[in-house]
Structure formats: C-alpha cells, structure tokens
Enzyme design. Structure first.
Site, mmCIF file in Angstrom:
data_model
loop_
_atom_site.group_PDB
_atom_site.id
_atom_site.type_symbol
_atom_site.label_atom_id
_atom_site.label_comp_id
_atom_site.label_asym_id
_atom_site.label_seq_id
_atom_site.Cartn_x
_atom_site.Cartn_y
_atom_site.Cartn_z
ATOM 1 N N LYS A 143 -2.058 0.605 -9.724
ATOM 2 C CA LYS A 143 -0.647 0.492 -10.109
ATOM 3 C C LYS A 143 -0.461 0.507 -11.638
ATOM 4 O O LYS A 143 -1.426 0.333 -12.382
ATOM 5 C CB LYS A 143 -0.077 -0.791 -9.515
ATOM 6 N N TYR A 201 7.735 3.160 -0.737
ATOM 7 C CA TYR A 201 7.895 1.781 -0.257
ATOM 8 C C TYR A 201 9.131 1.621 0.635
ATOM 9 O O TYR A 201 9.648 0.508 0.762
ATOM 10 C CB TYR A 201 7.965 0.819 -1.448
ATOM 11 N N PHE A 209 12.858 -7.874 -3.114
ATOM 12 C CA PHE A 209 12.109 -7.389 -4.275
ATOM 13 C C PHE A 209 12.061 -5.861 -4.372
ATOM 14 O O PHE A 209 11.452 -5.315 -5.288
ATOM 15 C CB PHE A 209 10.679 -7.957 -4.271
ATOM 16 N N ARG A 245 -9.042 -4.031 2.025
ATOM 17 C CA ARG A 245 -8.150 -5.189 1.853
ATOM 18 C C ARG A 245 -8.939 -6.425 1.415
ATOM 19 O O ARG A 245 -8.452 -7.237 0.639
ATOM 20 C CB ARG A 245 -7.311 -5.423 3.107
ATOM 21 N N THR A 292 -2.037 -10.273 -1.741
ATOM 22 C CA THR A 292 -0.941 -9.689 -2.529
ATOM 23 C C THR A 292 -0.655 -10.521 -3.778
ATOM 24 O O THR A 292 -0.469 -9.979 -4.867
ATOM 25 C CB THR A 292 0.344 -9.634 -1.656
ATOM 26 N N ASN A 351 0.563 -6.197 -9.204
ATOM 27 C CA ASN A 351 -0.678 -6.737 -8.627
ATOM 28 C C ASN A 351 -1.821 -5.718 -8.586
ATOM 29 O O ASN A 351 -2.659 -5.745 -7.693
ATOM 30 C CB ASN A 351 -0.405 -7.375 -7.261
ATOM 31 N N HIS A 366 -2.768 -1.128 -4.626
ATOM 32 C CA HIS A 366 -2.213 -1.125 -3.270
ATOM 33 C C HIS A 366 -3.266 -0.559 -2.335
ATOM 34 O O HIS A 366 -3.981 0.381 -2.685
ATOM 35 C CB HIS A 366 -0.956 -0.235 -3.226
ATOM 36 N N GLU A 376 -3.103 7.650 6.506
ATOM 37 C CA GLU A 376 -2.871 9.097 6.654
ATOM 38 C C GLU A 376 -1.519 9.479 6.036
ATOM 39 O O GLU A 376 -1.414 10.443 5.275
ATOM 40 C CB GLU A 376 -2.914 9.464 8.132
HETATM 41 P P1 CMP Z 1 1.651 -3.813 -2.009
HETATM 42 O O1 CMP Z 1 0.455 -4.258 -1.303
HETATM 43 O O2 CMP Z 1 1.635 -2.520 -2.735
HETATM 44 O O3 CMP Z 1 2.880 -3.790 -0.974
HETATM 45 C C1 CMP Z 1 4.197 -4.068 -1.318
HETATM 46 C C2 CMP Z 1 4.352 -4.505 -2.744
HETATM 47 O O4 CMP Z 1 5.547 -5.211 -3.018
HETATM 48 C C3 CMP Z 1 3.265 -5.527 -3.075
HETATM 49 O O5 CMP Z 1 2.011 -4.942 -3.111
HETATM 50 C C4 CMP Z 1 3.779 -6.080 -4.381
HETATM 51 O O6 CMP Z 1 3.593 -5.190 -5.460
HETATM 52 C C5 CMP Z 1 5.265 -6.145 -4.043
HETATM 53 N N1 CMP Z 1 5.642 -7.467 -3.527
HETATM 54 C C6 CMP Z 1 5.292 -8.018 -2.367
HETATM 55 N N2 CMP Z 1 5.819 -9.241 -2.227
HETATM 56 C C7 CMP Z 1 6.526 -9.448 -3.340
HETATM 57 C C8 CMP Z 1 7.307 -10.511 -3.785
HETATM 58 N N3 CMP Z 1 7.472 -11.625 -3.050
HETATM 59 N N4 CMP Z 1 7.888 -10.395 -4.979
HETATM 60 C C9 CMP Z 1 7.737 -9.266 -5.701
HETATM 61 N N5 CMP Z 1 7.010 -8.201 -5.321
HETATM 62 C C10 CMP Z 1 6.398 -8.295 -4.150
#
Ligand code: CMP
Length: 131
Positions: A3, A43, A51, A79, A85, A106, A109, A118
């Site tokens: 990211k 997304y 969010f 994972r 997350t 974070n 992903h 896929e």
């Molecule tokens: P990801 O695993 O890419 O899947 C969804 C993304 O949304 C997650 O990682 C974070 O980047 C974001 N995300 C998930 N939960 C929250 C949250 N509570 N607040 C802000 N961003 C979030």
C-alpha cells in the site's frame, strides 16, 4: 498489494524479500497508482463502511505494488505473514507489525479467499502477464 504508506516509506524491497523468504513465488508484479475511483472499485465490498471514503482517498494517495503470488495454502499463509488488520494487534515479526502505520495505512493487503484472489489478480493484471 503493498500500500501507499509502505511504498512511499521505501519498504517495497524489504516486504518483497519477506514474501519470497516465506516461500511465495511472485507470478506478476508492478508499480501503479490508482485513481480514487479505481480504489473505490477495488474496495467496493466495503462501500457501506464508515471508513470507505477515507480508505479510497488513502489508497489513491500514492503508488502501490500489486502482485500475484503462488504457494500451497497461499491465502491462509499470506494472512499469517501479514498479521492483523490493526498493526497494534499484529503479531511480532509480521509485515504489518513491522511496517504498518495505522489500521488504515496498514502497509499491505492480502486476498481473503482463492475466489477473491482471482478477482483481485484480474483487477490489476491481464492474463498475458500471469504466467
Ligand atoms: P485491507 O486488508 O486492505 O482491507 C480493507 C482495508 O480497510 C483494511 O486493510 C484497512 O486498510 C482499511 N480498514 C479496515 N478497517 C478499518 C478501520 N476500522 N478504520 C480505517 N480503515 C480500516
């Protein structure tokens, strides 16, 4: 997908090294920059979440590095490698524990199922690039 926070911090190489050392084969990889609209498409499953708008702004704030990875049990093992997350909850030594800045920024992903892997692979790469 590495990211924007991790790419701009110069952590692409360190993260890619961890991925390869964990036994994943990189099938396809590139650096690209999503528009906010494309980030929203990626997304879309989260579009009702509070969010979502901030997530799309953040995911279009700088370059990202999507990859297609191959390994036995890849989804589950990846994972484990990336951690929770929320980096505050990510186990020591995981990618998010080492590199993530916040629950939103974070670092990385990972797809949550073979079916989504896929779909997400096809979002970034054409069939010809997936060898
Ligand atoms: P990801 O695993 O890419 O899947 C969804 C993304 O949304 C997650 O990682 C974070 O980047 C974001 N995300 C998930 N939960 C929250 C949250 N509570 N607040 C802000 N961003 C979030």
């Amino acid at each position: 997908m590495i990211k924007p926070d991790a790419v701009s911090a110069g952590n692409t190489g360190a993260i890619t090294k961890m991925i390869e050392e964990a036994g994943f084969r990189i099938v396809a990889m590139k650096k690209t920059h999503l528009t906010k609209e494309r980030a929203g498409q990626f997304y879309a499953i989260h579009k009702e979440r509070p969010f979502y708008n901030d997530l799309c702004t953040y995911m279009s704030s700088g370059p990202i590095v999507p990859m297609i990875l191959e390994k036995e049990n890849a989804v589950e093992d990846f994972r484990k490698l990336i951690g929770s997350t929320d980096p505050q909850k990510a186990a020591p030594g995981t990618i998010r524990n080492l590199f993530a800045k916040s629950i939103e920024a974070n670092a990385i992903h990972g797809s949550d199922s073979d079916a989504n892997a896929e779909i997400e692979g096809n979002f970034f790469f054409s069939r010809l690039e997936q060898y």
